[in-house]
Design a protein around this motif. Sequence first.
Motif, PDB file in Angstrom:
ATOM      1  N   ASN A  82       4.908  42.303 116.603  1.00 13.45           N
ATOM      2  CA  ASN A  82       3.236  42.246 116.403  1.00 13.45           C
ATOM      3  C   ASN A  82       2.916  43.638 116.694  1.00 13.45           C
ATOM      4  O   ASN A  82       1.747  43.778 116.029  1.00 13.45           O
ATOM      5  N   TYR A  83       3.116  44.265 117.769  1.00 15.99           N
ATOM      6  CA  TYR A  83       2.636  45.714 118.203  1.00 15.99           C
ATOM      7  C   TYR A  83       2.759  46.570 117.000  1.00 15.99           C
ATOM      8  O   TYR A  83       2.066  47.455 116.685  1.00 15.99           O
ATOM      9  N   ARG A  84       3.908  46.519 116.314  1.00 16.54           N
ATOM     10  CA  ARG A  84       4.415  47.286 115.399  1.00 16.54           C
ATOM     11  C   ARG A  84       3.434  47.410 114.258  1.00 16.54           C
ATOM     12  O   ARG A  84       3.308  48.249 113.564  1.00 16.54           O
ATOM     13  N   ASN A  85       3.102  45.930 113.883  1.00 19.91           N
ATOM     14  CA  ASN A  85       2.088  45.662 112.751  1.00 19.91           C
ATOM     15  C   ASN A  85       0.735  45.863 113.039  1.00 19.91           C
ATOM     16  O   ASN A  85      -0.124  46.052 111.969  1.00 19.91           O
ATOM     17  N   LYS A  86       0.583  46.323 114.195  1.00 21.12           N
ATOM     18  CA  LYS A  86      -1.234  46.444 114.481  1.00 21.12           C
ATOM     19  C   LYS A  86      -1.738  47.330 113.623  1.00 21.12           C
ATOM     20  O   LYS A  86      -2.912  47.035 112.896  1.00 21.12           O
ATOM     21  N   PRO A  87      -1.119  48.551 113.574  1.00 29.96           N
ATOM     22  CA  PRO A  87      -1.960  49.637 112.734  1.00 29.96           C
ATOM     23  C   PRO A  87      -1.897  49.241 110.977  1.00 29.96           C
ATOM     24  O   PRO A  87      -2.750  49.870 110.426  1.00 29.96           O
ATOM     25  N   LEU A  88      -1.110  48.242 110.647  1.00 33.60           N
ATOM     26  CA  LEU A  88      -1.131  47.894 109.245  1.00 33.60           C
ATOM     27  C   LEU A  88      -2.194  47.185 108.859  1.00 33.60           C
ATOM     28  O   LEU A  88      -2.169  46.775 107.754  1.00 33.60           O
ATOM     29  N   ARG A  89      -2.840  46.544 109.842  1.00 34.57           N
ATOM     30  CA  ARG A  89      -4.084  45.572 109.370  1.00 34.57           C
ATOM     31  C   ARG A  89      -5.240  46.050 108.486  1.00 34.57           C
ATOM     32  O   ARG A  89      -5.820  45.635 107.599  1.00 34.57           O
ATOM     33  N   ALA A  90      -5.426  47.435 108.635  1.00 37.73           N
ATOM     34  CA  ALA A  90      -6.541  47.988 107.796  1.00 37.73           C
ATOM     35  C   ALA A  90      -5.863  49.434 107.110  1.00 37.73           C
ATOM     36  O   ALA A  90      -4.817  50.170 107.687  1.00 37.73           O
ATOM     37  N   PRO A  91      -6.481  49.881 106.016  1.00 37.12           N
ATOM     38  CA  PRO A  91      -5.947  50.965 105.340  1.00 37.12           C
ATOM     39  C   PRO A  91      -6.179  52.341 106.286  1.00 37.12           C
ATOM     40  O   PRO A  91      -5.441  53.239 105.966  1.00 37.12           O
ATOM     41  N   LEU A  92      -7.027  52.236 107.030  1.00 38.02           N
ATOM     42  CA  LEU A  92      -7.505  53.329 107.468  1.00 38.02           C
ATOM     43  C   LEU A  92      -7.875  53.282 109.135  1.00 38.02           C
ATOM     44  O   LEU A  92      -8.620  52.331 109.433  1.00 38.02           O
ATOM     45  N   LEU A  93      -7.038  54.156 110.105  1.00 38.50           N
ATOM     46  CA  LEU A  93      -7.491  54.076 111.579  1.00 38.50           C
ATOM     47  C   LEU A  93      -7.987  55.466 112.029  1.00 38.50           C
ATOM     48  O   LEU A  93      -7.741  56.316 111.368  1.00 38.50           O
TER      49      LEU A  93
END
Length: 198
Positions: A82-93
């Motif tokens: 779940n934590y590993r996937n957090k930044p994959l939710r949107a194209p840009l952070l």
Amino acid sequence: MDAIDNLLGRYSTPAKQLQEPAPSDDQLNTLFQAAVTAPDHGNLQPWSFILIRGEARHKLGDVFAEAYQLRDPSVDSEALENYRNKPLRAPLLIAVVAKITPGNPKIPVQEQIISAACAAQHIQLGAQAMGFGSIWLTGINTRDWKVCEALGLDFDDKIVGYLYLGTPPEQPSIPPRPDASQFVREWTEPSDAQDTVI
Ligand SMILES: Cc1cc2nc3c(=O)[nH]c(=O)nc-3n(C[C@H](O)[C@H](O)[C@H](O)COP(=O)(O)O)c2cc1C
């Protein structure tokens, strides 16, 4: 879009609903120029903006997961994923960082953090005016030193938030807003201390 309409219609988009495209490099330059117009006591320019996109999002997810495992070696694999996937939710952070000058006699740390937060809000409002969606998220990954270190922060820096950016759904759900008048009062003279309930 009219500036007041943009303000009155401001809303966040859940990170998972943010799709490609994200703002282009040219659009990002404009957003960062908007960010650095934020109010800034003493012209300290107490901010930095870290772009995380493409493959780097996977690497940041790995950092989030490793930091979690260090905090809690008994963490289960589902929570780690779940934590590993957090930044994959949107194209840009964009990690918005308050670059803190400690010990300034006139400008306390709090004001420097506020200034960086204003810069973050300028990015969000500017992005919305360009037709993009965003959400400001924080959580433990703004405070965990392993994460801060991996992002190259200095010891006194504070991550004020991760802005997740992308294209919002065509029919976004915009929350109802309260009537602002309930938060406003006019002050005309000092309160009588005896009336104050502590
Ligand atoms: C400093 C700050 C930190 C936030 N952190 C989170 C967070 O970690 N998780 C979350 O769901 N919302 C967080 N929010 C709130 C969202 O960014 C957003 O404002 C909220 O979902 C309400 O939606 P709205 O902006 O459309 O009113 C944070 C907001 C601020 C200003």
